[in-house]
Motif scaffolding. Sequence first.
Motif, PDB file in Angstrom:
ATOM      1  N   GLY A   1       3.265   0.495 -10.642  1.00  0.00           N
ATOM      2  CA  GLY A   1       4.679   0.366 -10.295  1.00  0.00           C
ATOM      3  C   GLY A   1       5.210   1.583  -9.584  1.00  0.00           C
ATOM      4  N   ALA A   2       6.313   1.396  -8.845  1.00  0.00           N
ATOM      5  CA  ALA A   2       6.882   2.492  -8.058  1.00  0.00           C
ATOM      6  C   ALA A   2       7.793   3.378  -8.879  1.00  0.00           C
ATOM      7  CB  ALA A   2       7.657   1.920  -6.873  1.00  0.00           C
ATOM      8  N   THR A   3       8.265   2.896 -10.013  1.00  0.00           N
ATOM      9  CA  THR A   3       9.236   3.641 -10.801  1.00  0.00           C
ATOM     10  C   THR A   3       8.546   4.327 -11.973  1.00  0.00           C
ATOM     11  OG1 THR A   3      11.109   2.273 -10.174  1.00  0.00           O
ATOM     12  CG2 THR A   3      11.229   3.334 -12.335  1.00  0.00           C
ATOM     13  N   PRO A   4       8.780   5.653 -12.115  1.00  0.00           N
ATOM     14  CA  PRO A   4       8.166   6.358 -13.244  1.00  0.00           C
ATOM     15  C   PRO A   4       8.806   5.925 -14.561  1.00  0.00           C
ATOM     16  CG  PRO A   4       9.719   7.786 -12.099  1.00  0.00           C
ATOM     17  CD  PRO A   4       9.645   6.522 -11.299  1.00  0.00           C
ATOM     18  N   ARG A   5       8.002   5.811 -15.591  1.00  0.00           N
ATOM     19  CA  ARG A   5       8.515   5.414 -16.904  1.00  0.00           C
ATOM     20  C   ARG A   5       7.980   6.344 -17.983  1.00  0.00           C
ATOM     21  NH1 ARG A   5      11.068   0.545 -16.979  1.00  0.00           N
ATOM     22  NH2 ARG A   5      10.993  -0.433 -14.929  1.00  0.00           N
TER      23      ARG A   5
ATOM     24  N   PRO B   1      12.850   3.906 -17.598  1.00  0.00           N
ATOM     25  CA  PRO B   1      12.550   4.606 -16.344  1.00  0.00           C
ATOM     26  C   PRO B   1      13.017   6.051 -16.372  1.00  0.00           C
ATOM     27  CG  PRO B   1      14.298   2.983 -16.001  1.00  0.00           C
ATOM     28  CD  PRO B   1      13.812   2.805 -17.406  1.00  0.00           C
ATOM     29  N   ILE B   2      12.267   6.895 -15.714  1.00  0.00           N
ATOM     30  CA  ILE B   2      12.547   8.332 -15.653  1.00  0.00           C
ATOM     31  C   ILE B   2      13.339   8.626 -14.384  1.00  0.00           C
ATOM     32  CG2 ILE B   2      11.503  10.630 -15.442  1.00  0.00           C
ATOM     33  CD1 ILE B   2       8.980   9.434 -16.782  1.00  0.00           C
TER      34      ILE B   2
ATOM     35  N   ASP C   1      13.956  -1.761  -7.781  1.00  0.00           N
ATOM     36  CA  ASP C   1      13.260  -2.549  -8.792  1.00  0.00           C
ATOM     37  C   ASP C   1      13.996  -3.851  -9.100  1.00  0.00           C
ATOM     38  OD1 ASP C   1      11.247  -0.715  -9.150  1.00  0.00           O
ATOM     39  OD2 ASP C   1      12.013   0.090 -11.032  1.00  0.00           O
TER      40      ASP C   1
ATOM     41  N   SER D   1       6.076  -2.394  -6.519  1.00  0.00           N
ATOM     42  CA  SER D   1       5.133  -1.303  -6.689  1.00  0.00           C
ATOM     43  C   SER D   1       4.427  -0.967  -5.385  1.00  0.00           C
ATOM     44  CB  SER D   1       4.112  -1.673  -7.748  1.00  0.00           C
ATOM     45  OG  SER D   1       3.479  -2.884  -7.390  1.00  0.00           O
ATOM     46  N   ASP D   2       4.544  -1.834  -4.419  1.00  0.00           N
ATOM     47  CA  ASP D   2       3.823  -1.600  -3.169  1.00  0.00           C
ATOM     48  C   ASP D   2       4.707  -1.031  -2.087  1.00  0.00           C
ATOM     49  OD1 ASP D   2       1.322  -2.287  -3.903  1.00  0.00           O
ATOM     50  OD2 ASP D   2       1.492  -4.367  -3.298  1.00  0.00           O
TER      51      ASP D   2
ATOM     52  N   SER E   1      -2.099   1.465  -4.157  1.00  0.00           N
ATOM     53  CA  SER E   1      -0.726   1.139  -3.784  1.00  0.00           C
ATOM     54  C   SER E   1       0.228   1.256  -4.963  1.00  0.00           C
ATOM     55  CB  SER E   1      -0.673  -0.281  -3.242  1.00  0.00           C
ATOM     56  OG  SER E   1      -1.197  -1.177  -4.187  1.00  0.00           O
ATOM     57  N   ASP E   2      -0.306   1.357  -6.138  1.00  0.00           N
ATOM     58  CA  ASP E   2       0.555   1.415  -7.321  1.00  0.00           C
ATOM     59  C   ASP E   2       0.763   2.828  -7.810  1.00  0.00           C
ATOM     60  OD1 ASP E   2       1.223  -1.181  -7.593  1.00  0.00           O
ATOM     61  OD2 ASP E   2      -0.449  -1.681  -8.908  1.00  0.00           O
ATOM     62  N   ARG E   3       0.439   3.822  -7.016  1.00  0.00           N
ATOM     63  CA  ARG E   3       0.342   5.152  -7.589  1.00  0.00           C
ATOM     64  C   ARG E   3       1.649   5.916  -7.650  1.00  0.00           C
ATOM     65  NH1 ARG E   3      -3.382   6.324  -2.587  1.00  0.00           N
ATOM     66  NH2 ARG E   3      -1.898   7.051  -1.074  1.00  0.00           N
ATOM     67  N   LEU E   4       2.688   5.508  -6.937  1.00  0.00           N
ATOM     68  CA  LEU E   4       3.884   6.340  -6.881  1.00  0.00           C
ATOM     69  C   LEU E   4       4.480   6.587  -8.269  1.00  0.00           C
ATOM     70  CD1 LEU E   4       5.980   7.927  -5.296  1.00  0.00           C
ATOM     71  CD2 LEU E   4       7.254   5.809  -4.969  1.00  0.00           C
TER      72      LEU E   4
ATOM     73  N   THR F   1      17.777   6.317 -11.707  1.00  0.00           N
ATOM     74  CA  THR F   1      17.868   5.279 -12.732  1.00  0.00           C
ATOM     75  C   THR F   1      19.340   4.968 -12.996  1.00  0.00           C
ATOM     76  OG1 THR F   1      17.794   6.986 -14.436  1.00  0.00           O
ATOM     77  CG2 THR F   1      15.704   5.976 -13.833  1.00  0.00           C
TER      78      THR F   1
ATOM     79  N   LEU G   1       4.792  10.206 -10.219  1.00  0.00           N
ATOM     80  CA  LEU G   1       6.108  10.721 -10.604  1.00  0.00           C
ATOM     81  C   LEU G   1       6.176  10.944 -12.111  1.00  0.00           C
ATOM     82  CD1 LEU G   1       8.378   8.533  -8.296  1.00  0.00           C
ATOM     83  CD2 LEU G   1       8.142  11.020  -8.195  1.00  0.00           C
TER      84      LEU G   1
ATOM     85  N   GLY H   1       0.802  -1.207   0.000  1.00  0.00           N
ATOM     86  CA  GLY H   1       0.000   0.000   0.000  1.00  0.00           C
ATOM     87  C   GLY H   1       0.832   1.252   0.000  1.00  0.00           C
ATOM     88  N   ALA H   2       0.249   2.339  -0.477  1.00  0.00           N
ATOM     89  CA  ALA H   2       0.980   3.598  -0.586  1.00  0.00           C
ATOM     90  C   ALA H   2       0.986   4.373   0.723  1.00  0.00           C
ATOM     91  CB  ALA H   2       0.370   4.460  -1.687  1.00  0.00           C
TER      92      ALA H   2
END
Lengths: 268, 268
Positions: free
Chosen positions: B150-154, B243-244, A201, A179-180, B179-182, A255, B186, A150-151
Amino acid sequence: MPAKLAPDRHRGLIVASGALTPPERAAEMLTRVFAQLAPQSRAVVIAAGDGDDHDGDIEMLLREAGANDVRRTLLRTRADSDQRALLDAIDHAELVLLQTDQPLRLSTLVGGTPLARALRRRNAEGMAVAGCGAAAALLCEHMLAHGEAGATPRHGGVQFAPGLGLTNRVVIDQGGHASDRLGRLLSALALNPFALGLGIDAATAAIIGPDNVLEVVGAGGVTVLDPSEMAESNVADLAPGTPIRITNLRLHALTGGARYDLDFRRAL
Amino acid sequence: MPAKLAPDRHRGLIVASGALTPPERAAEMLTRVFAQLAPQSRAVVIAAGDGDDHDGDIEMLLREAGANDVRRTLLRTRADSDQRALLDAIDHAELVLLQTDQPLRLSTLVGGTPLARALRRRNAEGMAVAGCGAAAALLCEHMLAHGEAGATPRHGGVQFAPGLGLTNRVVIDQGGHASDRLGRLLSALALNPFALGLGIDAATAAIIGPDNVLEVVGAGGVTVLDPSEMAESNVADLAPGTPIRITNLRLHALTGGARYDLDFRRAL
């Protein structure tokens, strides 16, 4: 901001890696790790848990990445952490790679044994230690043992346990569903605002050098959460399960190629 | 830091809410929203999409929360956004609540219609507009229409589309798996560093007042990501899917009762 300590130039790399998947990306990442080690590298894999369908895979990955000699040991009991042959192999290795299905499985087999002492001593002498996937958490003094998905951070949402203690500067998310990880890292920092939070990751690693500069290698990203300017946290006042308020953290999404100074807490 | 604009004292509340689940928690949250509206409140629900198994539920929730009169319209075509009876109801409502299964479904039914103009005009005159779950994204000028987990921005990990435009100060994660929003937030801020990113849990709402102070109500948390001091973003140089890198964002995890000034970008 923490003081810059005199760098320990002899200390070996500390490699916090996400899961070694997909294999081709993981091999690329490991190749970059090996590029920073001595040639003719000998690697020892120490594994725990029932995720043992990959034993051939990790040896192949390490050979592809540059290891000349790979030895793998699956720990089943604490007595396995006292094998003379294993300790001898560690004495002559350039890299030890840790694997486990969950952090507590490996930490409870290794904690307080001659193997744990050997890993700390050899890392201080220059040997690299890599924790992959769930084993990445073990590298830390304060190990993120369990965490909810969860976030949003929640009271009781993470559990700490003692880790190998190669570094106390970071708290590493134990992998699983990358992702969590936001809520877990936030909960962990609410309890341990001394540390920096790292979420990693798959097929990606944060390599911490003896100068405490972290470098990202691999295909994915590393989330860095810095609580050093944290303004408010109400974790001490909460009932279990309730969300934690925590403000004014610094976040970086890094990255491959990015470098971050753990002493001065800034991207380079 | 953006300049403090003269507050628009007449503007109605903008309520960005997570999914209305579980019902008892959602009812508590809506009750707190209604506490800020005029008594004898009339509410209009505008819904789109096939998640239509809840039509009785939302009306019951709103009545429990304090609405005296609840009217619900399911939009199926753009012509439905031009119904005289619906526009009249909005003219006399204290609250319009938007629901949809995904942001584009509702935005493409409403965008450019008399309904969209009525919602903007009535919000400016004092009517509250709430977007719940996926409909929360619609409140923004630049709507987060789709996003990867996912946690990593792409690069390519999010898609923007025009929203209702009640505020251009925030980008709201469109719900779904909170929970997947980070990574989504980003990615969105890499493309839109003007805005503040908000990610909202279920049964939780960010209420934006006419003074641009946001207040959190409900059982969960609101993630605030502030890019105003963003130091680096390489999004312009990337191939799709990579990834960004984005550094130096400010992050706050807010919970019920927390207040945050959107103009000065600080927790109060």
